[in-house]
Design a protein around this motif. Structure first.
Motif, PDB file in Angstrom:
ATOM      1  N   THR A  55     -13.059  -3.919  86.804  1.00  0.00           N
ATOM      2  CA  THR A  55     -13.931  -2.933  86.183  1.00  0.00           C
ATOM      3  C   THR A  55     -13.682  -1.538  86.742  1.00  0.00           C
ATOM      4  N   THR A  56     -13.522  -1.439  88.081  1.00  0.00           N
ATOM      5  CA  THR A  56     -13.271  -0.114  88.655  1.00  0.00           C
ATOM      6  C   THR A  56     -11.945   0.439  88.137  1.00  0.00           C
ATOM      7  N   THR A  57     -10.905  -0.416  88.133  1.00  0.00           N
ATOM      8  CA  THR A  57      -9.619   0.061  87.634  1.00  0.00           C
ATOM      9  C   THR A  57      -9.754   0.562  86.209  1.00  0.00           C
ATOM     10  N   GLY A  58     -10.426  -0.216  85.378  1.00  0.00           N
ATOM     11  CA  GLY A  58     -10.597   0.190  83.989  1.00  0.00           C
ATOM     12  C   GLY A  58     -11.264   1.546  83.882  1.00  0.00           C
ATOM     13  N   ILE A  59     -12.335   1.735  84.623  1.00  0.00           N
ATOM     14  CA  ILE A  59     -13.057   3.007  84.547  1.00  0.00           C
ATOM     15  C   ILE A  59     -12.187   4.154  85.053  1.00  0.00           C
ATOM     16  N   LEU A  60     -11.449   3.905  86.153  1.00  0.00           N
ATOM     17  CA  LEU A  60     -10.580   4.965  86.674  1.00  0.00           C
ATOM     18  C   LEU A  60      -9.517   5.352  85.655  1.00  0.00           C
ATOM     19  N   VAL A  61      -8.907   4.349  85.003  1.00  0.00           N
ATOM     20  CA  VAL A  61      -7.873   4.649  84.006  1.00  0.00           C
ATOM     21  C   VAL A  61      -8.458   5.484  82.878  1.00  0.00           C
TER      22      VAL A  61
ATOM     23  N   MET B  44      -7.030  18.346  80.017  1.00  0.00           N
ATOM     24  CA  MET B  44      -6.137  19.371  80.539  1.00  0.00           C
ATOM     25  C   MET B  44      -5.102  19.754  79.486  1.00  0.00           C
ATOM     26  N   GLY B  45      -4.554  18.741  78.827  1.00  0.00           N
ATOM     27  CA  GLY B  45      -3.554  19.011  77.799  1.00  0.00           C
ATOM     28  C   GLY B  45      -4.135  19.827  76.662  1.00  0.00           C
ATOM     29  N   ALA B  46      -5.398  19.530  76.321  1.00  0.00           N
ATOM     30  CA  ALA B  46      -6.009  20.235  75.205  1.00  0.00           C
ATOM     31  C   ALA B  46      -6.292  21.679  75.565  1.00  0.00           C
ATOM     32  N   SER B  47      -6.611  21.930  76.838  1.00  0.00           N
ATOM     33  CA  SER B  47      -6.989  23.299  77.167  1.00  0.00           C
ATOM     34  C   SER B  47      -5.810  24.116  77.675  1.00  0.00           C
ATOM     35  N   ALA B  48      -4.620  23.483  77.828  1.00  0.00           N
ATOM     36  CA  ALA B  48      -3.446  24.265  78.216  1.00  0.00           C
ATOM     37  C   ALA B  48      -3.148  25.264  77.099  1.00  0.00           C
TER      38      ALA B  48
ATOM     39  N   LEU C  72       0.295  12.372  77.801  1.00  0.00           N
ATOM     40  CA  LEU C  72       1.705  12.188  78.165  1.00  0.00           C
ATOM     41  C   LEU C  72       2.345  13.525  78.506  1.00  0.00           C
ATOM     42  N   PHE C  73       2.065  14.509  77.657  1.00  0.00           N
ATOM     43  CA  PHE C  73       2.629  15.837  77.869  1.00  0.00           C
ATOM     44  C   PHE C  73       2.142  16.409  79.190  1.00  0.00           C
ATOM     45  N   GLU C  74       0.888  16.114  79.499  1.00  0.00           N
ATOM     46  CA  GLU C  74       0.285  16.612  80.722  1.00  0.00           C
ATOM     47  C   GLU C  74       0.929  15.960  81.942  1.00  0.00           C
ATOM     48  N   LEU C  75       1.269  14.672  81.807  1.00  0.00           N
ATOM     49  CA  LEU C  75       1.978  13.981  82.883  1.00  0.00           C
ATOM     50  C   LEU C  75       3.274  14.708  83.212  1.00  0.00           C
ATOM     51  N   LEU C  76       3.976  15.146  82.133  1.00  0.00           N
ATOM     52  CA  LEU C  76       5.215  15.886  82.301  1.00  0.00           C
ATOM     53  C   LEU C  76       4.998  17.124  83.135  1.00  0.00           C
TER      54      LEU C  76
ATOM     55  N   GLY D 167      -8.783  10.556  80.188  1.00  0.00           N
ATOM     56  CA  GLY D 167      -9.660  11.582  79.642  1.00  0.00           C
ATOM     57  C   GLY D 167      -9.382  12.936  80.272  1.00  0.00           C
ATOM     58  N   TYR D 168      -9.186  12.934  81.587  1.00  0.00           N
ATOM     59  CA  TYR D 168      -8.921  14.181  82.289  1.00  0.00           C
ATOM     60  C   TYR D 168      -7.606  14.796  81.817  1.00  0.00           C
ATOM     61  N   LEU D 169      -6.556  13.969  81.750  1.00  0.00           N
ATOM     62  CA  LEU D 169      -5.254  14.484  81.314  1.00  0.00           C
ATOM     63  C   LEU D 169      -5.327  15.011  79.888  1.00  0.00           C
ATOM     64  N   THR D 170      -6.063  14.291  79.030  1.00  0.00           N
ATOM     65  CA  THR D 170      -6.194  14.747  77.652  1.00  0.00           C
ATOM     66  C   THR D 170      -6.893  16.094  77.607  1.00  0.00           C
TER      67      THR D 170
END
Ligand code: HEM
Lengths: 262, 244
Positions: free
Chosen positions: B124-130, B140-144, B75-79, B135-138
Motif C-alpha cells: 500500500t505504501t509503495t502504491g501511494i508513493l508511486v 512539474m511537466g505541466a507547469s514547465a 516521462l518528459f519530466e524524468l528526462l 502526480g508530482y512529475l505530471t
C-alpha cells in the motif's frame, strides 16, 4: 449446481411458446399475436443453432459477491473504449492519412462538418477519460489485492491492456498533423530510439524507415485504427472471460456472514 | 500463498459468492448508471473544452514547442531530471520498461494471502508513493514553461551584418523549440538537453551545424530546415556560434 431455471427472470406470457395439442388446428390469430409468435420462433430457431441462451443466462444469473462502486471501474474503461471506437469510426470517414491532406481533412472535420468539432472533442477527451479510468481501475485492483491468487493472469492481461491503451494515445496524437502533434511525435519516436537493443528497430518500425517521411503517417494511422484496437478487443475478451470464470473479488473487508461449516 | 491458504480463500470466496447477488440486475444496474455518468463527462468535456487544431505541421520550423499529451508529461519530466547523457536511455526507456516489468511481475512477487490494504503496509505504501511521484512529475511537466523567445543582449563586439544575422538567429532559435530542452542564458528549460549558454566555447560552428543535422536522440534533426531554408539554418548556427 443450483437449478438455473428457477433463478431465471420469468419470461413474459406474451413471449411464451404455446404448446400445441396434437390434432388441433389453432385459430388464425390477429397480426400482433402472429408477429409476436414469429419473433419467438425466430429467436428459438437461432438459439437452437447457436446454443447461446444458456451462456447468456449463465453470465447474467451467476452470483457475484456484494461490492462497492469502485467495481464499476473496469466496465467504465470498456465503455470509454467503445465510445472511442464509435467516435473513431465517424472521424475515419473524413480522415485522409497523407502528409499533404491529413491536416486539411481534420480542419474540414473541425470547422465545416456537421457536429464535427463536437465529434473530435468526444474522441480527444474520451481518450483522456479512458487513460484516467485505466489507471483508476488498476489502482483499485491493486489496493483491493485483486491481482492475487487465482487472478494473477488477469492482472498480467491488464498490464498488456495498459500498454495498448498508451500506444493508442501515442499514435493518435500525430494524426491531426498540426505543429504540436508533429514535433511531439518526432521527439517521442526519438525517445523510443534511445532504448536498449530493440529501441532503434522500434523507431524505424514506427517511422516506416530511418526518416520521418510520407509513409510514417499512414503507418501510425494503421496502427491506431486497426492493429491496436484489434489487440485491445481481443485482450478485453480474454480479460472478461477470466472475470466471468473466476468471479469478481469481494472487497477484502467483507467477511462471510455465516461461518463455513466444515 | 500455500495450498492451505488457497483452499481457504476459495472456500471463503465461494461463501461470499453464495451470499452475493445475481449479476443481473445487481451489477448491471451499477454499470448502467456509471455508463451514463461517463458519457455525460465526455460530452460535457467536448462541449466545454472543444477540439483545437494548431497550425499545420511544418518540418522546416518548430514554431511550436514539442509537447506530448499530458499523461506523458511525467516521462518528459524524468528526462529533465536525469540529465547525464549516458543515463538518458535509462530515463526514457529504462524507467518505464522496468516499471512495466515490475507491474507484470507484481502477482508473482507479492504472493501473500492478505488482501486488506491496511494489512499490506509495504504494497500500500509503495502504491501511494508511486501515485504521488507520478502526480508530482505530471504537475512539474505541466507547469514547465514552453517559451519560444530568447531574451538576450547581443555581444558588444558585433556590428553591422553580423549583428543582423545574430538577431535573426536569436529569433529562429527561439521559434524552433530548442528551449523546450535547452537552457540558453536565462531562457528555457534546463534539460533534457545540456545548457547551450556557452556552447560555442565547447563546439566550433561546424560541429554545431553537424549536431543540428545529425543529433543524438531524443533531440529532433533539423536537416530539413537546412535544405528548405538554408538562410534560417545559417542564422541559427551563427547565433549559437556566438554563445561563448
Ligand atoms: C482496456 C483496459 C481494461 C478494460 C476494458 C478492463 C475491464 C475489466 C472489467 C470489465 C473487469 C470486471 C469488473 C471489475 O472488477 O472492475 C475487470 C477486472 C479486472 N481487471 Fe481489468 N480492464 C482493463 C485494464 C486493466 C488493467 C490495466 C489492469 C491491471 C494491471 C486490470 C486488472 C484487472 C483485474 C486484476 C481484475 C479482477 C478484479 C476483481 O476480480 O475484482 N485491468 N477489468
Amino acid at each position: 449446481m443450483p437449478d438455473l431455471k428457477k433463478l431465471l427472470p420469468p419470461i413474459p406470457d406474451a413471449l411464451k411458446l404455446q404448446p400445441r395439442r396434437a390434432g388441433t388446428n389453432p385459430e388464425p390469430k390477429g397480426p400482433v399475436e402472429q408477429a409476436a409468435e414469429a419473433g419467438t420462433h425466430a429467436g428459438a430457431w437461432i438459439d437452437e443453432r447457436m446454443q447461446l441462451s444458456g451462456a447468456v443466462r449463465w453470465a447474467m444469473v451467476r452470483k457475484v459477491p456484494r461490492h462497492d462502486w469502485t467495481y464499476t471501474l473496469g466496465f467504465s474503461v470498456m465503455f470509454a473504449f467503445l465510445s472511442q471506437a464509435v467516435t473513431g469510426v465517424f472521424l475515419a470517414m473524413a480522415y485522409d492519412p497523407s502528409t499533404t491532406n491529413a491536416y486539411e481533412s481534420i480542419r474540414y472535420t473541425t470547422n465545416e462538418a456537421f457536429l464535427g468539432e463536437f465529434l473530435r472533442g468526444m474522441h480527444k477527451w474520451g481518450s483522456t477519460v479512458m487513460v484516467v479510468l485505466v489507471f483508476l481501475h488498476m489502482a483499485q485492483t491493486f489496493f483491493y489485492g485483486a491481482y492475487k491468487y487465482p487472478r494473477e493472469l488477469n492482472w498480467v492481461i491488464g498490464v498488456v491492456l495498459l500498454i495498448l491503451t498508451m500506444t493508442m494515445s501515442f499514435t493518435g496524437y500525430l494524426l491531426p498533423f498540426d505543429q504540436r502533434s508533429y514535433w511531439a511525435t518526432i521527439v517521442g519516436v526519438n525517445i523510443n530510439g534511445t532504448g536498449p537493443i530493440v529501441g532503434p528497430y522500434l523507431s524505424d518500425f514506427l517511422r516506416a524507415g530511418p526518416e520521418f517521411g510520407a509513409t510514417t503517417l499512414s503507418r501510425f494511422y494503421a496502427i491506431h485504427m486497426l492493429l491496436v484496437p484489434g489487440a485491445i478487443g481481443a485482450m478485453i475478451g480474454a480479460h472478461l472471460w477470466l472475470v466471468t470464470r473466476l468471479g469478481t473479488t469481494s472487497p477484502p473487508w467483507n467477511k462471510p456472514r455465516k461461518q463455513a461449516d466444515s | 500463498m500455500n495450498r492451505k491458504e488457497k483452499e481457504e480463500y476459495l472456500r471463503e470466496y465461494g461463501q461470499l459468492k453464495a451470499e452475493g447477488e445475481p449479476f443481473f440486475p445487481y451489477a448491471v444496474a451499477h454499470d448502467g448508471i456509471i455508463a451514463v455518468v461517463i458519457m455525460a463527462i465526455i460530452i460535457v468535456m467536448s462541449l466545454v473544452l472543444g477540439a483545437e487544431l494548431g497550425p499545420k505541421a511544418d518540418p522546416t520550423s518548430t514554431t511550436y514547442v514539442p509537447r506530448p499529451e499530458w499523461y506523458f508529461f511525467f516521462l518528459f519530466e524524468l528526462l529533465r531530471i536525469i540529465k547525464p547523457p549516458q543515463l538518458v536511455p535509462l530515463a526514457t526507456i529504462g524507467v518505464p520498461t522496468i516499471g512495466i516489468i515490475l507491474l507484470m511481475l507484481l502477482p508473482f512477487l507479492d504472493r501473500g494471502a492478505e488482501r486488506h490494504p491496511l494489512k499490506r503496509p509495504i504494497a500500500t505504501t509503495t502504491g501511494i508513493l508511486v501515485i504521488f511521484a507520478m502526480g508530482y512529475l505530471t504537475f512539474m511537466g505541466a507547469s514547465a514553461g514552453s517559451p519560444n523567445e530568447i531574451e538576450m543582449k547581443a555581444p558588444a563586439a558585433l556590428a553591422g551584418p553580423a549583428l543582423v544575422e545574430w538577431e535573426k538567429g536569436r529569433i529562429v532559435v527561439g521559434q524552433s523549440g530548442c528551449l523546450a530542452c535547452h537552457k540558453i542564458g536565462e531562457n528555457g528549460n534546463d534539460g533534457p538537453g545540456p545548457q547551450l549558454t556557452h556552447i560555442a566555447s565547447k563546439l566550433p560552428e561546424a560541429a554545431i551545424a553537424q549536431t543540428l543535422r545529425n543529433p543524438t536522440a531524443p533531440m529532433p534533426s533539423f536537416k530539413n530546415l537546412q535544405t528548405e531554408s538554408p538562410e534560417k539554418f545559417k542564422a541559427m548556427v551563427s547565433f549559437l556560434g556566438q554563445l561563448n
